[in-house]
Write a protein that holds these residues in place. Sequence first.
Motif, PDB file in Angstrom:
ATOM      1  N   ASP A  38      12.216  22.682  51.012  1.00 33.28           N
ATOM      2  CA  ASP A  38      12.312  21.749  50.073  1.00 33.28           C
ATOM      3  C   ASP A  38      11.862  20.675  50.045  1.00 33.28           C
ATOM      4  OD1 ASP A  38      12.931  19.969  47.632  1.00 33.28           O
ATOM      5  OD2 ASP A  38      15.447  20.565  48.011  1.00 33.28           O
ATOM      6  N   LEU A  39      10.761  20.312  48.937  1.00 26.60           N
ATOM      7  CA  LEU A  39       9.676  19.261  49.146  1.00 26.60           C
ATOM      8  C   LEU A  39       9.961  17.874  49.665  1.00 26.60           C
ATOM      9  CD1 LEU A  39       6.426  19.231  48.903  1.00 26.60           C
ATOM     10  CD2 LEU A  39       6.241  18.863  46.883  1.00 26.60           C
ATOM     11  N   VAL A  40      10.961  18.108  48.299  1.00 25.37           N
ATOM     12  CA  VAL A  40      11.973  16.904  48.257  1.00 25.37           C
ATOM     13  C   VAL A  40      13.020  16.606  49.577  1.00 25.37           C
ATOM     14  CG1 VAL A  40      13.393  15.463  47.387  1.00 25.37           C
ATOM     15  CG2 VAL A  40      12.075  16.438  45.684  1.00 25.37           C
ATOM     16  N   GLY A  41      13.666  15.336  50.224  1.00 24.58           N
ATOM     17  CA  GLY A  41      13.954  15.585  51.440  1.00 24.58           C
ATOM     18  C   GLY A  41      13.688  15.284  52.727  1.00 24.58           C
ATOM     19  N   SER A  42      14.326  15.810  53.819  1.00 24.97           N
ATOM     20  CA  SER A  42      14.142  15.344  55.341  1.00 24.97           C
ATOM     21  C   SER A  42      13.208  16.055  55.399  1.00 24.97           C
ATOM     22  CB  SER A  42      15.127  14.238  55.925  1.00 24.97           C
ATOM     23  OG  SER A  42      14.718  15.181  57.089  1.00 24.97           O
ATOM     24  N   TRP A  43      12.241  16.392  56.346  1.00 23.23           N
ATOM     25  CA  TRP A  43      11.116  17.395  56.748  1.00 23.23           C
ATOM     26  C   TRP A  43      12.103  17.252  58.254  1.00 23.23           C
ATOM     27  CZ3 TRP A  43       6.271  19.560  55.030  1.00 23.23           C
ATOM     28  CH2 TRP A  43       6.033  19.993  53.765  1.00 23.23           C
ATOM     29  N   ALA A  44      12.777  16.442  58.767  1.00 25.12           N
ATOM     30  CA  ALA A  44      13.205  16.393  60.396  1.00 25.12           C
ATOM     31  C   ALA A  44      13.056  17.566  61.027  1.00 25.12           C
ATOM     32  CB  ALA A  44      14.609  15.463  60.798  1.00 25.12           C
ATOM     33  N   ASP A  45      13.460  18.456  60.862  1.00 27.32           N
ATOM     34  CA  ASP A  45      13.882  19.640  61.581  1.00 27.32           C
ATOM     35  C   ASP A  45      12.822  20.983  60.985  1.00 27.32           C
ATOM     36  OD1 ASP A  45      15.773  19.416  62.979  1.00 27.32           O
ATOM     37  OD2 ASP A  45      17.384  19.169  61.251  1.00 27.32           O
ATOM     38  N   VAL A  46      11.559  20.503  60.471  1.00 28.62           N
ATOM     39  CA  VAL A  46      10.784  21.603  59.369  1.00 28.62           C
ATOM     40  C   VAL A  46      10.419  22.693  60.954  1.00 28.62           C
ATOM     41  CG1 VAL A  46       8.530  20.790  60.819  1.00 28.62           C
ATOM     42  CG2 VAL A  46       8.499  21.503  58.183  1.00 28.62           C
ATOM     43  N   PRO A  47      10.180  24.112  60.532  1.00 32.96           N
ATOM     44  CA  PRO A  47      10.233  24.775  61.022  1.00 32.96           C
ATOM     45  C   PRO A  47       8.516  25.419  61.254  1.00 32.96           C
ATOM     46  CG  PRO A  47      10.669  25.604  58.466  1.00 32.96           C
ATOM     47  CD  PRO A  47      10.851  24.345  58.995  1.00 32.96           C
ATOM     48  N   ALA A  48       8.025  26.033  62.444  1.00 35.00           N
ATOM     49  CA  ALA A  48       6.914  26.342  63.317  1.00 35.00           C
ATOM     50  C   ALA A  48       6.251  27.155  61.759  1.00 35.00           C
ATOM     51  CB  ALA A  48       6.986  26.659  64.129  1.00 35.00           C
ATOM     52  N   ARG A  49       7.522  27.949  61.082  1.00 38.98           N
ATOM     53  CA  ARG A  49       6.815  28.717  60.320  1.00 38.98           C
ATOM     54  C   ARG A  49       7.553  28.875  58.740  1.00 38.98           C
ATOM     55  NH1 ARG A  49       7.283  35.817  60.355  1.00 38.98           N
ATOM     56  NH2 ARG A  49       5.932  35.913  59.419  1.00 38.98           N
ATOM     57  N   GLY A  50       6.809  28.471  57.902  1.00 38.00           N
ATOM     58  CA  GLY A  50       7.834  28.119  56.800  1.00 38.00           C
ATOM     59  C   GLY A  50       6.934  27.417  55.513  1.00 38.00           C
ATOM     60  N   HIS A  51       7.299  27.785  53.849  1.00 34.37           N
ATOM     61  CA  HIS A  51       6.846  27.788  53.102  1.00 34.37           C
ATOM     62  C   HIS A  51       6.796  27.051  51.999  1.00 34.37           C
ATOM     63  CE1 HIS A  51       9.824  31.235  52.438  1.00 34.37           C
ATOM     64  NE2 HIS A  51       9.496  30.721  50.871  1.00 34.37           N
ATOM     65  N   VAL A  52       6.720  26.261  50.872  1.00 36.07           N
ATOM     66  CA  VAL A  52       7.086  25.608  49.823  1.00 36.07           C
ATOM     67  C   VAL A  52       6.979  26.271  48.494  1.00 36.07           C
ATOM     68  CG1 VAL A  52       6.718  23.525  48.374  1.00 36.07           C
ATOM     69  CG2 VAL A  52       7.407  22.883  50.835  1.00 36.07           C
ATOM     70  N   VAL A  53       7.369  26.311  47.798  1.00 36.34           N
ATOM     71  CA  VAL A  53       6.917  26.914  46.139  1.00 36.34           C
ATOM     72  C   VAL A  53       7.507  25.685  45.849  1.00 36.34           C
ATOM     73  CG1 VAL A  53       8.121  28.684  44.502  1.00 36.34           C
ATOM     74  CG2 VAL A  53       7.465  29.089  46.821  1.00 36.34           C
ATOM     75  N   VAL A  54       6.664  25.023  44.557  1.00 37.25           N
ATOM     76  CA  VAL A  54       6.421  23.680  43.505  1.00 37.25           C
ATOM     77  C   VAL A  54       5.843  24.441  42.081  1.00 37.25           C
ATOM     78  CG1 VAL A  54       6.156  22.045  42.713  1.00 37.25           C
ATOM     79  CG2 VAL A  54       6.773  22.811  45.254  1.00 37.25           C
ATOM     80  N   ASP A  55       7.005  25.077  41.271  1.00 40.60           N
ATOM     81  CA  ASP A  55       6.328  25.909  40.062  1.00 40.60           C
ATOM     82  C   ASP A  55       5.406  27.065  40.507  1.00 40.60           C
ATOM     83  OD1 ASP A  55       8.024  24.052  38.271  1.00 40.60           O
ATOM     84  OD2 ASP A  55       6.352  21.832  38.542  1.00 40.60           O
ATOM     85  N   GLY A  56       4.278  26.740  40.390  1.00 45.06           N
ATOM     86  CA  GLY A  56       3.329  27.715  40.071  1.00 45.06           C
ATOM     87  C   GLY A  56       2.014  27.595  41.071  1.00 45.06           C
ATOM     88  N   ALA A  57       2.595  26.903  42.199  1.00 43.18           N
ATOM     89  CA  ALA A  57       2.299  26.838  43.815  1.00 43.18           C
ATOM     90  C   ALA A  57       2.556  27.247  44.599  1.00 43.18           C
ATOM     91  CB  ALA A  57       1.620  25.645  43.592  1.00 43.18           C
ATOM     92  N   VAL A  58       2.220  27.270  45.600  1.00 40.98           N
ATOM     93  CA  VAL A  58       2.371  27.572  46.465  1.00 40.98           C
ATOM     94  C   VAL A  58       2.524  27.373  48.177  1.00 40.98           C
ATOM     95  CG1 VAL A  58       3.638  29.645  48.766  1.00 40.98           C
ATOM     96  CG2 VAL A  58       3.811  30.012  46.008  1.00 40.98           C
ATOM     97  N   VAL A  59       2.510  26.746  49.256  1.00 42.15           N
ATOM     98  CA  VAL A  59       1.810  26.740  50.955  1.00 42.15           C
ATOM     99  C   VAL A  59       2.870  26.667  51.708  1.00 42.15           C
ATOM    100  CG1 VAL A  59       1.171  24.711  52.245  1.00 42.15           C
ATOM    101  CG2 VAL A  59       0.686  24.303  50.095  1.00 42.15           C
ATOM    102  N   ALA A  60       2.434  28.026  52.869  1.00 41.70           N
ATOM    103  CA  ALA A  60       2.810  28.217  53.777  1.00 41.70           C
ATOM    104  C   ALA A  60       1.999  28.501  54.918  1.00 41.70           C
ATOM    105  CB  ALA A  60       3.502  29.781  53.353  1.00 41.70           C
ATOM    106  N   TRP A  61       2.960  28.361  55.754  1.00 42.55           N
ATOM    107  CA  TRP A  61       2.183  27.237  57.386  1.00 42.55           C
ATOM    108  C   TRP A  61       2.859  28.906  58.274  1.00 42.55           C
ATOM    109  CZ3 TRP A  61       5.050  24.582  55.025  1.00 42.55           C
ATOM    110  CH2 TRP A  61       6.170  24.757  55.334  1.00 42.55           C
ATOM    111  N   SER A  62       2.321  29.095  58.968  1.00 40.21           N
ATOM    112  CA  SER A  62       2.790  28.985  60.835  1.00 40.21           C
ATOM    113  C   SER A  62       2.214  28.910  61.937  1.00 40.21           C
ATOM    114  CB  SER A  62       2.231  30.893  60.737  1.00 40.21           C
ATOM    115  OG  SER A  62       3.031  31.426  62.314  1.00 40.21           O
ATOM    116  N   LEU A  63       3.208  27.647  62.553  1.00 45.54           N
ATOM    117  CA  LEU A  63       2.210  26.757  63.730  1.00 45.54           C
ATOM    118  C   LEU A  63       2.973  27.017  64.919  1.00 45.54           C
ATOM    119  CD1 LEU A  63       2.030  23.394  61.525  1.00 45.54           C
ATOM    120  CD2 LEU A  63       0.710  25.073  61.776  1.00 45.54           C
TER     121      LEU A  63
END
Length: 432
Positions: A38-63
Motif C-alpha cells: 500500500d502506498l499509504v502507511g508504514s513500509w517498515a516491513d517492505v518486501p524485497a520483491r513487491g509492487h504498488v498499483v495506483v490507478d493506472g500506474a504500477v511500480v514493481a521491484w525485485s531487490l
Amino acid sequence: MTAAITDLLAYLDASPSPYHAAEEAGRRLTAAGSTAVDLVGSWADVPARGHVVVDGAVVAWSLPEGGPALPPLRMVGAHTDSPGLRLKPRPDTGVAGWRQLAVEVYGGALVNSWLDRDLGLSGSVAVQTGGRTEVRLVRVDRPLLRVPQLAIHLDREISSRGLQLDRQRHLTPVWGVGPVDVGGFRTLLAEELGVDAGTLAGWQVMVHDLTPAALVGADESLVSSGRLDDLCSCWAGLVAMEEVGPLGADAPVGALLVLNDHEEVGSVSTRGAGGAFLTHLLERLALARGGTRADLLAALPASALASADMAHATHPNHPEKHEPGHWVAVDGGPVVKVNANQRYATEPATQARFAAACARAGVPVQHFVGHNEVPCGSTIGPITAAELAVPTVDVGVAQLAMHSARELCGAVDPVRMAAALAAWCTPEHPEA
C-alpha cells in the motif's frame, strides 16, 4: 513462442483502459510471487520483491535479499495509456432524434480510425456512500457506441480532398434514438456497478474497440490490436520481471519496472513520468531498507533505465516518410531509438548495454532515427532521465499504424523484447 504471444493477446484484451492494464499487471505480479504494498502507511516491513498499483500506474521491484539498502537498479519503463476518446463529465447529448454521448479526444489519436467501429466503455468510477469514497473499475464489452461516418453521397469531395473531421462536431458517438436522456449515462454506469446512480461522484471512462487482439496474416505472423502502444511494452516488462524472480544477496543489481500513466498527454501528473511518483517511491524503498537519501543518490548514477515504447516500422506505402539509411523492419529485432535533439534519451553507453543484453538473449538489434523533415515523437525516457538523472536508453518494438484504434506489429518481436528486457535486468556485472 506461440504460448507467449497468446499470453500477450490475453493481456491486451484484459486491458481496455489504463486502470485495467495496471490492475492486470498487479494480478500477474502477485501470481509471480511479488507482494502488493500500500502506498499509504508504514513500509517498515517492505518486501524485497513487491509492487504498488495506483490507478493506472504500477511500480514493481525485485531487490537482493539481505543486500544493500538500494543497489544499482536496472529499470524498465513503459506506459499504460493510449490515445482515444474519453467521455466528458456531462456526456448526455443528441441531435435530430439521436441519443449521443459527448467525448474528448485524449492524446494524439488518429481520430478517423474510430469511425464505424462497435465500441464499449471502460474506466474508473468513484462511488460515494456513507461518507466514504470507493474507486471501482467498470467495463462494458457490449456494442454500446458507434461514430458513424458521413455517407459519400453527402461528401462528394472526400475522394479529392480527403476526410475532414471536426473533433468537436464529428466524433460524437451515437448510442440510441429518441430525446436526449439527461442522466442516461450515469444510470448505465450505476447499473453496471450495481449501485444507486446518486452515489456516483465522478468518473474517467473511455471507449474501446470491441474487436479482440488477434494474429493476422496468411501465416499469422502479425499481431493486430488496439493499444499496442504501449501495452506491448508493458507486457514485455511484466514478463521480464517474472523472469527475474527473487534475487540473492550477491546479485549485482536490483530490478525495477515502472508503468506510468498519462504519457500520451505529456506525463505531468501524480502518476506520470513527469511527476514525483517514482522518485518518492525509490526514496521510501531506500529508507525502509535501512538506507538514506544519500544511498539513493549514489545508486541512481550507477543504475540504467530501458524506456520501452513502440517504434515506427518502415511503412511500405509511405517509405519516403522514413530515414532512408535506417529503415526498420517488423520482426527485425528490438529497436534502439536515437535522436540528437533528446526526444529520445539514448546515450552511447546505454546503447552498448542494451546491445549486450540483446546479445545475451540471442536477439538481433536495429536502430531508428527520424527523417529530418518528419519530426519524431518522444517517450517517458527523456522525462525520467531528467527527473532521476539516470542513464537511459529508448527502445521499442516496431509497428505500423501507431495511435490508430487498431495497430499492427510482428508476432516475433514482442517475445524478443521480453527476453532482451529480462537480460537487461539481470547483468552479471552492474556496468555490463
